[in-house]
Design an enzyme around this catalytic site. Structure first.
Site, PDB file in Angstrom:
ATOM      1  N   GLU A  27       0.848  -1.187   0.000  1.00  0.00           N
ATOM      2  CA  GLU A  27       0.000   0.000   0.000  1.00  0.00           C
ATOM      3  C   GLU A  27       0.884   1.238   0.000  1.00  0.00           C
ATOM      4  OE1 GLU A  27      -3.656   2.109   2.539  1.00  0.00           O
ATOM      5  OE2 GLU A  27      -2.830   0.188   3.184  1.00  0.00           O
ATOM      6  N   ASN A  72      -6.596   1.572   2.692  1.00  0.00           N
ATOM      7  CA  ASN A  72      -7.305   2.837   2.857  1.00  0.00           C
ATOM      8  C   ASN A  72      -6.881   3.866   1.810  1.00  0.00           C
ATOM      9  OD1 ASN A  72      -8.407   1.599   5.095  1.00  0.00           O
ATOM     10  ND2 ASN A  72      -7.223   2.758   6.579  1.00  0.00           N
ATOM     11  N   ASN A 172     -12.223  -0.904  -0.760  1.00  0.00           N
ATOM     12  CA  ASN A 172     -11.523  -1.387   0.428  1.00  0.00           C
ATOM     13  C   ASN A 172     -12.280  -0.970   1.691  1.00  0.00           C
ATOM     14  OD1 ASN A 172      -8.922  -2.304   1.898  1.00  0.00           O
ATOM     15  ND2 ASN A 172      -9.297  -0.259   2.717  1.00  0.00           N
ATOM     16  N   GLU A 173     -12.568  -1.933   2.553  1.00  0.00           N
ATOM     17  CA  GLU A 173     -13.137  -1.691   3.881  1.00  0.00           C
ATOM     18  C   GLU A 173     -14.227  -0.623   3.874  1.00  0.00           C
ATOM     19  OE1 GLU A 173      -9.959  -1.043   6.700  1.00  0.00           O
ATOM     20  OE2 GLU A 173      -9.331  -3.134   6.615  1.00  0.00           O
ATOM     21  N   TYR A 244      -6.651  -8.522  12.117  1.00  0.00           N
ATOM     22  CA  TYR A 244      -5.362  -8.226  12.727  1.00  0.00           C
ATOM     23  C   TYR A 244      -5.412  -8.621  14.202  1.00  0.00           C
ATOM     24  CZ  TYR A 244      -4.429  -5.377   8.580  1.00  0.00           C
ATOM     25  OH  TYR A 244      -4.238  -4.941   7.286  1.00  0.00           O
ATOM     26  N   GLU A 292      -6.296  -9.072   3.907  1.00  0.00           N
ATOM     27  CA  GLU A 292      -5.507  -8.366   4.910  1.00  0.00           C
ATOM     28  C   GLU A 292      -5.501  -9.215   6.167  1.00  0.00           C
ATOM     29  OE1 GLU A 292      -5.959  -4.210   5.824  1.00  0.00           O
ATOM     30  OE2 GLU A 292      -6.605  -3.723   3.770  1.00  0.00           O
ATOM     31  N   GLN A 351       1.575  -5.855   5.822  1.00  0.00           N
ATOM     32  CA  GLN A 351       1.976  -5.582   4.441  1.00  0.00           C
ATOM     33  C   GLN A 351       3.332  -6.218   4.178  1.00  0.00           C
ATOM     34  OE1 GLN A 351       1.399  -1.421   3.381  1.00  0.00           O
ATOM     35  NE2 GLN A 351      -0.589  -1.379   4.354  1.00  0.00           N
TER      36      GLN A 351
END
Length: 501
Positions: A27, A72, A172-173, A244, A292, A351
Site C-alpha cells: 500500500e 485505505n 476497500n473496507e 489483525y 488483509e 503488508q
C-alpha cells in the site's frame, strides 16, 4: 512435559492449496513503497529505482500475489496520477494516512517490479470517492491490448503489452467510518454490484472481490456480508476478510490462541455467503479472499502521534518490530488459512515492507528479515499439493479471550506429484515443552528432509536494525522417524516445520 499426537491420512484431503494463499500487500502508506521497495539512490537500486536487496528478500519470502495500491489509500486515489511521464505526475494529499503522495511509483512501474519478484498483481479500484467509470477506465488502460484511447496511452507510456490483471478488489473496507467515502452495506452493495457487472461486460473472466467486514469485531459483521452479497452475489467471485491480532494486557496465552478467532471469522462468512447463495438457489459458491491479515499493534499506533498535522512524504508509520511470539501466532494464522483452503483461496499478508511487515529497510542501508518472515517463507516453500484433515490429540488450557484452546495446533500437507509431505506445529504453552508424535505412515514417509523450529528463551526477542539476526530458524535435532512415525520435542511458544520424504 505435555504430550500430543497428530495423525495424517493422505486420503483425507481438504482441498488443493491455491498458491494465492501466500500473497502479500503493498500500500502507498508510510515507507512501504518509498524507502521500501523504491529508493533510487540506494546502492542496490536498478534503473527503475527499485532496491534489488528487497527484491531478493521478497523472492525468498515466497509471496505469490500482491494486492495494490491499498488499503485505505485507494479510496482517495486517482489512478491517472500514477501513469505517464514521472516529471508531470502531480503530488496529492493522501487523506487516509495524512501524508503526501508523489506518484513516482504507479501501475506500470509496479507491474515491472512484480516481474522481478515473480508475483501476480491483484489490483484495487477506488469505490470510495470514485466509481464505475474510473474502474472501467483503469481496466481498459491495464488490460486492453491496443487500439483504444487508454490502451494506446499505456503503450505510449512504455508498456506495449497489457498487464492482464485477473483479480480485482471492488474498493476497500467500505464498512469502516475511517474509510474515505464509507457507505452502508446497502449503498455499497448496489455500487459494487453495478461496478462488477460493468467490469464483467468488458471481460467476463475477471475475478472480482467484494468488500466484506473490516474485522469480526465490527458491529455490522455478518449482516454486512449478507446485505452486500444479496446485491452482488451473481457478479462477484470472492468476499474479502480482514483480521489483525495483537497481545493485549500481557495476556500471552490468549494471544497465542488468536487462530481461534480467525476460524470463527471464516466459519461465519462462509455460512453467511452460503445462506445467500442457497436463498438464490445458486450453484455458485463465493470464495474468501483473506486479503488483509497480520499481527498489528494497532492500539499503540492509535495512541501515538505518528499521524500528525504535517503533510510529509513517506513518514515512518506502523513500523512494528515483531517478536518470537508474534511470529508463532503468524505461523498459526497461516496454518488456519491452509486448513480452510477449500473456501479461502486467496490471502494477503499485510503488508510487505516496513509497514507491519516481514521485511524492514533502512534508507541507504540494510534490508533484513523480521521474525515473522520465517514461518511465512518456510510454509510457502513446503506447503504444496493439498491440505489434509489433521487429527490432533492435545491437552488444553483456558484463555481469557477465546475460552478453551489446545496446547498444540498442527496441520499437514501432501503433494502427490513429488510424494513429499509437510507438517506445521505450534506449541502454545508459555512454560513447557511438548513431546509430539506424528503418525505419517499414510504418507509413505521414511525420512525427515527438514526440521526447523522458531523459538527463543525470550519469547519477546526481536530482530532490529542493530541486531538483525537475533532471531532465526534453528534445526530441531530432536526430530526422528521410525516406521513412519515422527517424534519431535517442541519448545514453549514455538513454531516448527517438518518436511517428510
Amino acid at each position: 512435559m505435555p504430550t500430543a499426537h497428530v495423525e495424517l491420512d493422505r486420503r483425507s484431503v481438504i482441498a488443493p492449496i491455491n498458491r494465492r494463499l501466500f500473497g502479500s500487500f503493498v500500500e502507498h502508506l508510510g515507507r512501504c513503497v518509498y524507502d521500501g521497495i523504491y529508493e533510487p539512490g540506494h546502492p542496490t537500486a536498478d534503473a527503475d529505482g527499485f532496491r534489488r536487496d528487497v527484491v531478493d528478500l521478497v523472492k525468498e519470502l515466497g509471496s505469490t500475489t500482491i494486492r495494490y495500491p491499498g488499503g485505505n489509500f485507494v479510496s482517495g486515489f486517482r489512478w491517472e496520477d500514477s501513469v505517464g511521464p514521472r516529471d508531470k505526475r502531480p503530488v496529492r494529499r493522501d487523506l487516509a494516512w495524512h501524508s503526501l503522495e508523489t506518484n513516482q511509483v504507479g501501475l506500470d512501474e509496479f507491474a515491472r517490479w512484480l516481474k522481478l519478484t515473480g508475483s501476480e498483481l491483484m489490483l484495487a479500484v477506488n469505490l470510495g470517492t470514485r466509481g464505475i467509470e474510473a474502474a472501467l477506465d483503469l481496466l481498459e488502460y491495464a488490460n486492453h491490448p491496443s487500439g483504444t484511447a487508454l490502451s494506446d496511452e499505456r503503450i505510449a507510456n512504455g508498456t506495449p503489452e497489457p498487464h492482464d490483471i485477473r483479480m480485482w478488489c471492488l474498493g476497500n473496507e467500505m464498512d469502516g467510518p475511517w474509510q474515505t467515502g464509507y457507505m452502508t452495506a446497502d449503498d455499497y452493495g448496489k455500487l459494487a454490484a453495478r461496478t462488477a457487472a460493468a467490469m464483467k461486460m468488458a471481460d467476463k473472466d475477471l475475478e472480482l472481490v467484494v468488500c466484506g467486514s473490516s474485522g469480526s469485531g465490527m458491529p455490522t459483521f455478518g449482516e454486512w456480508e449478507r446485505v452486500v452479497l444479496e446485491h452482488a452475489y451473481d457478479n462477484v467471485d470472492y468476499v474479502s476478510c480482514h483480521a489483525y491480532y495483537q497481545e493485549r494486557g500481557g495476556d500471552l496465552g490468549s494471544f497465542l490462541a488468536s487462530a481461534l478467532d480467525m476460524q470463527y471469522f471464516i466459519d461465519t462468512v462462509v455460512a453467511t455467503a452460503d445462506h445467500v447463495g442457497d436463498r438464490r438457489k445458486s450453484k455458485k459458491r463465493i470464495m474468501l479472499s483473506f486479503d488483509e491479515w497480520n499481527i498489528w499493534y494497532l492500539d499503540e499506533h492509535q495512541a501515538s502521534d505518528e499521524v500528525g498535522d504535517q503533510w510529509r512524504v513517506a513518514p515512518r508509520q506502523l513500523e512494528d518490530v515483531y517478536s518470537v511470539a508474534d511470529a508463532v501466532v503468524l505461523g498459526d494464522l497461516l496454518m488456519t488459512l491452509l486448513r480452510n483452503c477449500d473456501r479461502v483461496t486467496a490471502a494477503s499478508l499485510a503488508q510487505l515492507v516496513n509497514v507491519i511487515a516481514p521485511i524492514m529497510t533502512e534508507p541507504g542501508g540494510d534490508a533484513w528479515r523480521q521474525t515473522t518472515f520465517f514461518p511465512f517463507s518456510v510454509t510457502s516453500r513446503l506447503a504444496r499439493g493439498a491440505a489434509l484433515q489433521t487429527r490432533v490429540t492435545s491437552e488444553t488450557y483456558e484463555t481469557a479471550v477465546h475460552g478453551e484452546a489446545a496446547l498444540l495446533d498442527a496441520l499437514g500437507t501432501f503433494d502427490d506429484e513429488t510424494g513429499t509431505g509437510a507438517v506445521f506445529l505450534v506449541n502454545r504453552s508459555t512454560t513447557e515443552s511438548q513431546t509430539v508424535t506424528v503418525d505419517a505412515r499414510s504418507l509413505g514417509a521414511s525420512r525427515i528432509a527438514e526440521a526447523v523450529t522458531l523459538a527463543d528463551a525470550d519469547p519477546y526477542a526481536k530482530n532490529t536494525l542493530a541486531d538483525q539476526n537475533r532471531v532465526g530458524l534453528a534445526p530441531n535435532a530432536s526430530a526422528e522417524i521410525a516406521d513412519g512415525v515422527v517424534t519431535v520435542v517442541l519448545p514453549p511458544v514455538s513454531w516448527t516445520a517438518l518436511s517428510l520424504a
